[in-house]
Write an enzyme that holds these catalytic residues in place. Structure first.
Site, PDB file in Angstrom:
ATOM      1  N   HIS A   1       0.901  -1.205  -0.182  1.00 45.12           N
ATOM      2  CA  HIS A   1       0.067   0.172   0.116  1.00 45.12           C
ATOM      3  C   HIS A   1       0.860   1.372   0.038  1.00 45.12           C
ATOM      4  CE1 HIS A   1      -3.570   2.500   0.465  1.00 45.12           C
ATOM      5  NE2 HIS A   1      -2.868   3.275   1.607  1.00 45.12           N
TER       6      HIS A   1
ATOM      7  N   LYS B   1     -12.521   0.282  17.502  1.00 38.94           N
ATOM      8  CA  LYS B   1     -11.945  -0.013  16.490  1.00 38.94           C
ATOM      9  C   LYS B   1     -11.093   1.172  15.811  1.00 38.94           C
ATOM     10  CE  LYS B   1     -13.809  -4.212  14.858  1.00 38.94           C
ATOM     11  NZ  LYS B   1     -14.816  -4.849  14.084  1.00 38.94           N
TER      12      LYS B   1
HETATM   13  C1  R5P Z   1      -6.433   2.367   1.168  1.00 31.14           C
HETATM   14  O1  R5P Z   1      -6.733   3.136   0.657  1.00 31.14           O
HETATM   15  C2  R5P Z   1      -6.565   0.806   0.304  1.00 31.14           C
HETATM   16  O2  R5P Z   1      -6.088   1.248  -1.007  1.00 31.14           O
HETATM   17  C3  R5P Z   1      -7.856   0.449   0.409  1.00 31.14           C
HETATM   18  O3  R5P Z   1      -8.916   0.816  -0.506  1.00 31.14           O
HETATM   19  C4  R5P Z   1      -8.410   0.290   1.679  1.00 31.14           C
HETATM   20  O4  R5P Z   1      -7.821  -0.147   2.750  1.00 31.14           O
HETATM   21  C5  R5P Z   1      -9.502  -0.896   1.662  1.00 31.14           C
HETATM   22  O5  R5P Z   1     -10.170  -0.884   3.079  1.00 31.14           O
HETATM   23  P1  R5P Z   1     -11.658  -1.249   3.377  1.00 31.14           P
HETATM   24  O6  R5P Z   1     -12.093  -2.250   2.476  1.00 31.14           O
HETATM   25  O7  R5P Z   1     -11.739  -1.246   4.627  1.00 31.14           O
HETATM   26  O8  R5P Z   1     -12.243   0.146   2.796  1.00 31.14           O
END
Ligand code: R5P
Length: 289
Positions: free
Chosen positions: A125, A193
């Site tokens: 990431h 959380k």
């Molecule tokens: C963060 O910006 C990542 O690229 C993902 O979009 C994100 O972490 C996804 O997390 P969630 O499924 O909890 O939205």
């Protein structure tokens, strides 16, 4: 790591779907980790590859990884390449509230001081692009499942419009003429959380009548994909599918994505899950051999 001698692989039991494990990992009664390298003979001068998953329960998996890395380091291995399919803490690379710890840096420093010569991972990431990088003085090779995810969906929907739900994952669809939404995170949600709400998601491209495939580095709680699915359906998309490298699917996120209108959800097998239909195995084997 250019010149390589004989390579020895240390494979964790949690990677049995990729290679035959040769490390024994157990827990002592008090919760401490026990690690024994089976078939462990000579190490000096060898290039060691350590393969271990850091999910689920990342904190519980980090000590076993350090234990696996320790023997090669003590026995003067030439190099210790650490292969971690999904890198946890990769989103903790910035400070939002003063006093927050940048755990991404902490973990990379921990690997470096524990003897890692190089980290190999997929769609990390904080790197947001493929290739070789150095972070906290640790060389990192960031591979991507982006093209394989695109190929998977292109077979069924050759005219699909590929889009990432935020700019961070734009590199995963960019080479394919894909589009990107813009996601803005807001404050932390109330409660136990640690989780920052999505304040805004902007989409400045037309999806009317299109089969859209959303591609991201990871699906965790699913909030990002659910917002993006709704944007596309509200914009008149014919169908919306979701692809991601890492499928964490926390809190029944897979069902939530389907309830939100996703016709199909596919991830890679960096984390085993029921929709892991794209494999990193071939790419990974190159690092083990
Ligand atoms: C963060 O910006 C990542 O690229 C993902 O979009 C994100 O972490 C996804 O997390 P969630 O499924 O909890 O939205």
């Amino acid at each position: 790591m250019a010149e390589e001698s004989a390579r020895v692989g240390l494979v964790s039991p949690n990677c049995a779907d990729f290679a035959t494990p040769n490390v024994e990992l157990k827990r002592f009664a008090d919760g401490e980790s026990y690690c024994r390298l089976k078939e462990f003979s000579s190490i000096p001068g060898e290039d060691i590859v350590v393969l271990h998953r850091l999910f689920p329960l990342p904190d519980d998996q980090i000590i076993p990884l350090l234990q696996m890395m320790d023997a090669p380091r003590r026995f003067a291995a030439k190099s210790v390449r650490v292969v971690v399919p999904y890198l946890p803490y990769a989103r903790a690379d910035k400070v939002w509230l003063s006093g927050e710890i940048m755990s991404a840096s902490l973990l990379m420093r921990l690997l470096r001081v524990s003897g890692a010569s190089e980290l190999v991972t997929w769609d990390c990431h904080f790197l947001k692009r493929t290739g070789r990088h150095t972070y906290e003085n640790l060389p990192i090779v960031n591979l991507s499942c982006g093209m394989r995810i695109i190929e998977h969906f292109s077979k069924k929907r050759p005219d699909a419009l590929f889009a990432s739900p935020d700019l961070g994952a734009s590199y995963m669809v960019g080479a394919n003429g894909g589009k990107s939404m813009k996601k803005t995170r807001g404050e932390y949600a109330a409660g136990e959380k640690a989780f920052r709400e999505i304040a805004k998601m902007e989409m400045e491209f037309d999806v009317k009548g299109r089969d859209v495939v959303l591609v991201d580095d990871m699906i965790a709680g699913g909030g990002t994909m659910i917002k993006a699915i709704k944007k596309c359906l509200d914009g008149g998309a014919s169908s919306v599918r979701c692809g991601a490298t890492h499928g964490l699917f926390l809190d029944d996120a897979l069902s939530k994505l389907k309830d939100a209108g996703a016709s199909e959800v596919v991830t890679s097998d960096t984390i085993p899950n029921p929709v892991a239909k794209v494999s990193i195995k071939d790419e990974l084997e190159k690092y083990l051999k």
